[in-house]
Design an enzyme around this catalytic site. Sequence first.
Site, PDB file in Angstrom:
ATOM      1  N   ASN A  35       0.760  -1.127  -0.096  1.00 14.37           N
ATOM      2  CA  ASN A  35      -0.022   0.117  -0.088  1.00 14.37           C
ATOM      3  C   ASN A  35       0.770   1.275  -0.130  1.00 14.37           C
ATOM      4  OD1 ASN A  35      -1.735   1.900   0.294  1.00 14.37           O
ATOM      5  ND2 ASN A  35      -2.390   1.539   2.471  1.00 14.37           N
ATOM      6  N   LYS A  82      -0.034   4.302  -0.267  1.00 10.30           N
ATOM      7  CA  LYS A  82      -0.546   5.549   0.288  1.00 10.30           C
ATOM      8  C   LYS A  82      -0.271   6.590  -0.674  1.00 10.30           C
ATOM      9  CE  LYS A  82      -0.402   3.482   4.736  1.00 10.30           C
ATOM     10  NZ  LYS A  82      -0.327   3.362   6.058  1.00 10.30           N
ATOM     11  N   HIS A 103      -9.793   1.198   5.535  1.00  8.77           N
ATOM     12  CA  HIS A 103      -8.448   1.593   5.995  1.00  8.77           C
ATOM     13  C   HIS A 103      -8.672   2.686   7.066  1.00  8.77           C
ATOM     14  CE1 HIS A 103      -4.323   2.857   6.432  1.00  8.77           C
ATOM     15  NE2 HIS A 103      -4.191   1.845   5.748  1.00  8.77           N
ATOM     16  N   GLU A 123      -5.359  -4.422  10.910  1.00 11.56           N
ATOM     17  CA  GLU A 123      -4.312  -3.630  11.031  1.00 11.56           C
ATOM     18  C   GLU A 123      -4.549  -2.529  12.220  1.00 11.56           C
ATOM     19  OE1 GLU A 123      -2.342  -2.207   7.022  1.00 11.56           O
ATOM     20  OE2 GLU A 123      -4.153  -1.236   7.297  1.00 11.56           O
ATOM     21  N   GLY A 174       2.425   2.673  11.014  1.00 13.48           N
ATOM     22  CA  GLY A 174       3.516   3.844  10.781  1.00 13.48           C
ATOM     23  C   GLY A 174       4.293   4.141  12.070  1.00 13.48           C
ATOM     24  N   SER A 217       3.436  -1.913  10.677  1.00 13.41           N
ATOM     25  CA  SER A 217       4.751  -1.896  10.899  1.00 13.41           C
ATOM     26  C   SER A 217       5.577  -3.106  10.596  1.00 13.41           C
ATOM     27  CB  SER A 217       5.075  -1.463  12.315  1.00 13.41           C
ATOM     28  OG  SER A 217       4.729  -0.142  12.729  1.00 13.41           O
TER      29      SER A 217
HETATM   30  P1  13P Z   1       2.887   0.608   7.687  1.00  7.96           P
HETATM   31  O1  13P Z   1       3.472  -0.624   7.130  1.00  7.96           O
HETATM   32  O2  13P Z   1       3.640   1.809   7.337  1.00  7.96           O
HETATM   33  O3  13P Z   1       2.611   0.353   9.357  1.00  7.96           O
HETATM   34  O4  13P Z   1       1.418   0.910   7.235  1.00  7.96           O
HETATM   35  C1  13P Z   1       0.702  -0.138   7.405  1.00  7.96           C
HETATM   36  C2  13P Z   1      -0.865   0.247   6.637  1.00  7.96           C
HETATM   37  O5  13P Z   1      -1.419   0.792   6.895  1.00  7.96           O
HETATM   38  C3  13P Z   1      -1.028  -0.661   5.434  1.00  7.96           C
HETATM   39  O6  13P Z   1      -2.237  -0.473   4.674  1.00  7.96           O
END
Ligand code: 13P
Length: 257
Positions: free
Chosen positions: A9, A11, A96, A168, A174, A214
């Site tokens: 992802n 983003k 999400h 998640e 993050g 993470s």
């Molecule tokens: P990170 O891997 O940066 O923690 O993000 C996870 C996420 O939100 C994937 O959709």
Amino acid sequence: MRKKIVAANWKMHLSFAEAMALTDAFLHGLDDSGGLEVLIAPPFPYIHEVLNGIQRHPLISVAAQNCSEHNNGAYTGEVSAYMLASVGVEFVITGHSERRKYYGDIPEVISRKVDRILEHRMSPLFCCGETLEDRNSGKHFDVITGQIRNSLGHLSVENMKSVVIAYEPVWAIGTGINATTKQAGEMHRFIRNLLSEIFSDDVSSGTSILYGGSLKPDNATELFSCEDIDGGLVGGSSLRATEFLTICRAMETACSR
Ligand code: 13P
């Protein structure tokens, strides 16, 4: 046999040139992805070109990061499931926590998005996850139950076969603090039992449940050793080819055991 999936992802990151270079690096690094399905979720403007890039790779598909709850019409700035399906997108992320937090994606909206995605024969990649406050007050199982019942509970068993779930935890996204294998394994098992209660044993055993939050090269092997974890939804580490490919290889190794 459940599908094993590792999804990138991206983003709201990367220029077009960077996105295409990363796609290329994934393509070269994933020549032998032994049973693993890899998804790339690029920002909307890059979807078409990423789709072109992956054409020669049978195991990589494209996911959109979002879609509208509406089919078409005067909704400036929105992108419909119909449009995404028409260019060859196969998965759409929905639910999400960033959409829930910043864009008003309440359960009813997510539920309508899930319907649109399924109507156009794509697979919803449905995300659920509790906040730290929820977990600290012992409400995490109730929160996940609510999110799944409210947005997926209306689906038929047949439609559920197209759904992929990602757990998640919001506090892990993050932050560099991943859920432990025990915490993730416990929640994935809980989700599987819930699917059995709401839908059927077949849905429960057949639904791929990914972990996200993470996820990194140094924790992937341990998390993927867990029976109920069928792959990962990767944010930060998916922006670096070597890290993402290492996570994919950890899943391949877990598949072959
Ligand atoms: P990170 O891997 O940066 O923690 O993000 C996870 C996420 O939100 C994937 O959709």
